[in-house]
Design a protein around this motif. Structure first.
Motif, PDB file in Angstrom:
ATOM      1  N   GLY A  27       0.768  -1.237   0.000  1.00 33.39           N
ATOM      2  CA  GLY A  27       0.000   0.000   0.000  1.00 33.39           C
ATOM      3  C   GLY A  27       0.795   1.282   0.000  1.00 33.39           C
ATOM      4  N   GLY A  28       2.123   1.240  -0.004  1.00 34.14           N
ATOM      5  CA  GLY A  28       2.892   2.471  -0.099  1.00 34.14           C
ATOM      6  C   GLY A  28       3.278   3.043   1.249  1.00 34.14           C
ATOM      7  N   PRO A  29       4.055   4.152   1.238  1.00 38.12           N
ATOM      8  CA  PRO A  29       4.654   4.672   2.474  1.00 38.12           C
ATOM      9  C   PRO A  29       3.654   5.112   3.535  1.00 38.12           C
ATOM     10  CG  PRO A  29       5.003   6.171   0.619  1.00 38.12           C
ATOM     11  CD  PRO A  29       4.517   4.891   0.054  1.00 38.12           C
ATOM     12  N   VAL A  50       1.319   6.593 -10.651  1.00 39.38           N
ATOM     13  CA  VAL A  50       2.008   7.883 -10.604  1.00 39.38           C
ATOM     14  C   VAL A  50       0.984   9.024 -10.588  1.00 39.38           C
ATOM     15  CG1 VAL A  50       3.638   9.401 -11.777  1.00 39.38           C
ATOM     16  CG2 VAL A  50       4.048   6.944 -11.715  1.00 39.38           C
ATOM     17  N   ALA A  51      -0.107   8.888 -11.342  1.00 34.28           N
ATOM     18  CA  ALA A  51      -1.148   9.908 -11.319  1.00 34.28           C
ATOM     19  C   ALA A  51      -1.758  10.031  -9.922  1.00 34.28           C
ATOM     20  CB  ALA A  51      -2.231   9.579 -12.343  1.00 34.28           C
ATOM     21  N   GLN A  52      -1.945   8.900  -9.253  1.00 33.97           N
ATOM     22  CA  GLN A  52      -2.453   8.941  -7.879  1.00 33.97           C
ATOM     23  C   GLN A  52      -1.477   9.674  -6.965  1.00 33.97           C
ATOM     24  OE1 GLN A  52      -2.173   5.341  -5.683  1.00 33.97           O
ATOM     25  NE2 GLN A  52      -3.899   5.786  -4.330  1.00 33.97           N
ATOM     26  N   ALA A  53      -0.171   9.405  -7.126  1.00 31.60           N
ATOM     27  CA  ALA A  53       0.832  10.081  -6.308  1.00 31.60           C
ATOM     28  C   ALA A  53       0.803  11.588  -6.558  1.00 31.60           C
ATOM     29  CB  ALA A  53       2.216   9.521  -6.610  1.00 31.60           C
ATOM     30  N   PHE A  79      -5.743   3.963 -22.552  1.00 34.71           N
ATOM     31  CA  PHE A  79      -6.186   5.117 -21.759  1.00 34.71           C
ATOM     32  C   PHE A  79      -7.359   4.734 -20.855  1.00 34.71           C
ATOM     33  CE2 PHE A  79      -9.069   8.801 -21.347  1.00 34.71           C
ATOM     34  CZ  PHE A  79      -8.258   9.593 -20.547  1.00 34.71           C
ATOM     35  N   ALA A  80      -8.300   3.961 -21.400  1.00 35.68           N
ATOM     36  CA  ALA A  80      -9.466   3.548 -20.613  1.00 35.68           C
ATOM     37  C   ALA A  80      -9.033   2.681 -19.428  1.00 35.68           C
ATOM     38  CB  ALA A  80     -10.453   2.780 -21.492  1.00 35.68           C
ATOM     39  N   LEU A  81      -8.071   1.790 -19.669  1.00 40.42           N
ATOM     40  CA  LEU A  81      -7.593   0.924 -18.586  1.00 40.42           C
ATOM     41  C   LEU A  81      -6.880   1.743 -17.512  1.00 40.42           C
ATOM     42  CD1 LEU A  81      -7.142  -1.880 -17.411  1.00 40.42           C
ATOM     43  CD2 LEU A  81      -5.142  -2.128 -18.905  1.00 40.42           C
ATOM     44  N   ALA A  82      -6.053   2.694 -17.940  1.00 39.68           N
ATOM     45  CA  ALA A  82      -5.355   3.556 -16.969  1.00 39.68           C
ATOM     46  C   ALA A  82      -6.343   4.397 -16.175  1.00 39.68           C
ATOM     47  CB  ALA A  82      -4.355   4.457 -17.692  1.00 39.68           C
ATOM     48  N   LEU A  83      -7.363   4.918 -16.842  1.00 39.54           N
ATOM     49  CA  LEU A  83      -8.369   5.736 -16.162  1.00 39.54           C
ATOM     50  C   LEU A  83      -9.146   4.911 -15.142  1.00 39.54           C
ATOM     51  CD1 LEU A  83      -9.740   8.520 -16.007  1.00 39.54           C
ATOM     52  CD2 LEU A  83     -11.324   7.746 -17.791  1.00 39.54           C
ATOM     53  N   ALA A  84      -9.504   3.682 -15.517  1.00 37.50           N
ATOM     54  CA  ALA A  84     -10.229   2.811 -14.585  1.00 37.50           C
ATOM     55  C   ALA A  84      -9.358   2.469 -13.376  1.00 37.50           C
ATOM     56  CB  ALA A  84     -10.663   1.534 -15.305  1.00 37.50           C
ATOM     57  N   ALA A  85      -8.082   2.191 -13.628  1.00 37.23           N
ATOM     58  CA  ALA A  85      -7.171   1.883 -12.514  1.00 37.23           C
ATOM     59  C   ALA A  85      -7.020   3.087 -11.587  1.00 37.23           C
ATOM     60  CB  ALA A  85      -5.808   1.458 -13.063  1.00 37.23           C
ATOM     61  N   PHE A  86      -6.906   4.285 -12.162  1.00 34.39           N
ATOM     62  CA  PHE A  86      -6.806   5.503 -11.357  1.00 34.39           C
ATOM     63  C   PHE A  86      -8.041   5.688 -10.484  1.00 34.39           C
ATOM     64  CE2 PHE A  86      -7.684  10.072 -10.884  1.00 34.39           C
ATOM     65  CZ  PHE A  86      -6.531  10.493 -10.241  1.00 34.39           C
ATOM     66  N   ALA A  87      -9.229   5.462 -11.068  1.00 39.06           N
ATOM     67  CA  ALA A  87     -10.473   5.611 -10.308  1.00 39.06           C
ATOM     68  C   ALA A  87     -10.539   4.604  -9.158  1.00 39.06           C
ATOM     69  CB  ALA A  87     -11.674   5.438 -11.235  1.00 39.06           C
ATOM     70  N   LEU A  88     -10.110   3.371  -9.406  1.00 39.82           N
ATOM     71  CA  LEU A  88     -10.118   2.362  -8.354  1.00 39.82           C
ATOM     72  C   LEU A  88      -9.166   2.741  -7.216  1.00 39.82           C
ATOM     73  CD1 LEU A  88     -10.128  -0.918 -10.487  1.00 39.82           C
ATOM     74  CD2 LEU A  88     -11.997  -0.050  -9.060  1.00 39.82           C
ATOM     75  N   LEU A  89      -7.995   3.291  -7.562  1.00 37.64           N
ATOM     76  CA  LEU A  89      -7.010   3.659  -6.550  1.00 37.64           C
ATOM     77  C   LEU A  89      -7.449   4.873  -5.738  1.00 37.64           C
ATOM     78  CD1 LEU A  89      -3.735   3.232  -8.643  1.00 37.64           C
ATOM     79  CD2 LEU A  89      -4.367   1.886  -6.642  1.00 37.64           C
ATOM     80  N   ARG A 137     -10.427   3.415  -3.464  1.00 38.61           N
ATOM     81  CA  ARG A 137      -9.478   3.042  -2.411  1.00 38.61           C
ATOM     82  C   ARG A 137      -9.207   1.532  -2.405  1.00 38.61           C
ATOM     83  NH1 ARG A 137      -8.526   7.478   0.575  1.00 38.61           N
ATOM     84  NH2 ARG A 137     -10.089   9.125   0.573  1.00 38.61           N
ATOM     85  N   VAL A 138      -9.099   0.977  -3.599  1.00 35.48           N
ATOM     86  CA  VAL A 138      -8.798  -0.442  -3.736  1.00 35.48           C
ATOM     87  C   VAL A 138      -7.293  -0.647  -3.562  1.00 35.48           C
ATOM     88  CG1 VAL A 138      -8.898  -2.429  -5.318  1.00 35.48           C
ATOM     89  CG2 VAL A 138     -10.754  -0.735  -5.282  1.00 35.48           C
TER      90      VAL A 138
END
Length: 411
Positions: free
Chosen positions: A39-41, A141-144, A378-388, A392-393
């Motif tokens: 889950g990161g730092p 990286v977009a989430q960060a 792009f759609a896959l990256a956008l979906a992953a960003f939304a989940l993160l 909060r997956v």
């Protein structure tokens, strides 16, 4: 009954001095965390608090919060630095080493094995699974960037610093430009940013004297200057790689994701690692527990001789973590004086804003340009960003899902 002496509690114990334990005890505690801390730092710091404040009671909440504040101020991987300091306070220098080994080894070994897999099966580097890892790296990286911008750029001035930093790095895409931007951000913050003054606090004794701390900080500075000079004089790839990774570990402000642009500009242009392999390893690093800095082990293992394999992986792993240890151990005896200096706080605010800009630039190149090739990506990256961000997956589940979906889309 006599009153307790100043600085002691009712049991006659100094609350600022840590109870001692063994290095083996520290190793066991951190090895468990190294195997389970996903889950990161930010998540790592939560796991540490649960384990060492609530369960093991190695220190109290105030001491832990103060330690986290110091490591957030310093460059380097904050969660790993907190772990090193916890081990240092519990079992001395061997305890600091044991904490680092326990927390770092599991993910380092996993990433070195992944590097072997990419090298052994050449088709793996261009497979749908690896492509999915590169796409999910865009979301990570977009989430960060999203989280850091909200925290570190709370006003127009710092937001402007971040934008100008991103534009500068995009205009001059080189390792030295990132360093210049960070330095200029610190100067701008020193003279333009206003921050609230921190109240004084009583700090825990970690058993490091000021002369020893000053020596460690001096060694940090000497290595930062001497390693690039030695690399240039020798022409050795090994010396150059150690210098690049030491510099990256020494100049990362704001979290582990910021190491991405510093390492990419150091290892991809010379041809030590291809951009595709770099991004695949970065995506894989999201799926393992422990600190993101263990990405260095993957890169060292993926390089050609004289690096490569286990030796290369662990050599560059040591190089990137060494400045983190020198800084946290060196700064501990000076922390109160350091945190009270308004100039230091202002410079750090400017540096952190500039770091957001550096990470924005990295989000475009190499992360976006190396992973997003069509609308499906792009759609896959956008979906992953939304989940993160919104769902909060767990990043591990997002990485696995992205790899599966990428495989289905490429069939």
């Amino acid at each position: 009954m006599a009153d307790p002496a100043p600085g002691e509690n009712a049991q006659g114990k100094d609350p600022g001095r840590a109870r001692r334990g063994s290095a083996l005890e520290v190793l066991g505690a951190f090895l468990k965390l190294g195997l389970t801390s996903f889950g990161g730092p930010v998540a790592h710091l939560g796991y540490f608090r649960t384990e060492f404040v609530e369960r093991r009671q190695w220190l109290d909440d105030r001491g832990y919060t103060d330690l986290v504040a110091l490591c957030q101020f310093l460059p380097g991987p904050a969660s790993s630095q907190v772990g090193m300091a916890l081990g240092l306070g519990r079992a001395g220098w061997l305890g600091a080493l044991a904490a680092w080994v326990g927390f770092t080894l599991p993910s380092a070994v996993a990433l070195i094995l992944f590097a072997f897999g990419v090298a052994e099966w050449s088709a793996l580097a261009s497979s749908s699974v690896v492509h999915g890892l590169k796409v999910v790296a865009v979301a990570v990286v977009a989430q960060a960037v999203w989280g850091m911008a909200k925290t570190l750029c709370p006003d127009r001035l710092r937001a402007g610093l971040a934008v100008m930093s991103a534009l500068a790095v995009l205009a001059v895409p080189a390792a030295w430009s990132q360093i210049v931007v960070i330095v200029l951000g610190g100067l701008a913050g020193r003279f333009a940013v206003r921050v609230a003054h921190l109240p004084p606090a009583t700090h825990r004794d970690y058993g490091i004297s000021k002369p020893v701390g000053a020596t460690l900080l001096a060694v940090f500075g000497v290595l930062l200057l001497a390693l690039p000079a030695m690399a240039a004089a020798s022409g050795s790839m090994l010396a150059s790689a150690v210098a690049v990774f030491y510099r990256a570990g020494a100049l990362v402000f704001g979290g582990g994701h910021v190491v991405l642009p510093l390492l990419q500009s150091g290892v991809v242009p010379p041809g030590w690692v291809s951009n595709a392999s770099f991004l695949a390893g970065y995506g894989a690093a999201q799926a393992v527990p422990g600190p993101l800095f263990t990405f260095a082990a993957y890169l060292g293992a993926a390089m050609q001789a004289p690096l490569g394999g286990w030796l290369g992986g662990f050599t560059l792993l040591l190089a990137i973590f060494l400045p983190a240890f020198l800084l946290v151990a060196g700064a501990l005896p000076f922390w109160e004086a350091l945190r009270q200096r308004s100039a230091f706080q202002q410079a750090m605010a400017g540096i952190n804003a500039a770091v957001v800009g550096v990470l924005v630039a990295a989000l475009y190149d190499p992360v976006w340009t190396g992973a997003i090739h069509d609308r499906a990506d792009f759609a896959l990256a956008l979906a992953a960003f939304a989940l993160l961000v919104f769902g909060r997956v767990s990043p591990v589940l997002v990485v696995i899902a992205a790899a599966v979906v990428a495989g289905v889309l490429q069939r």
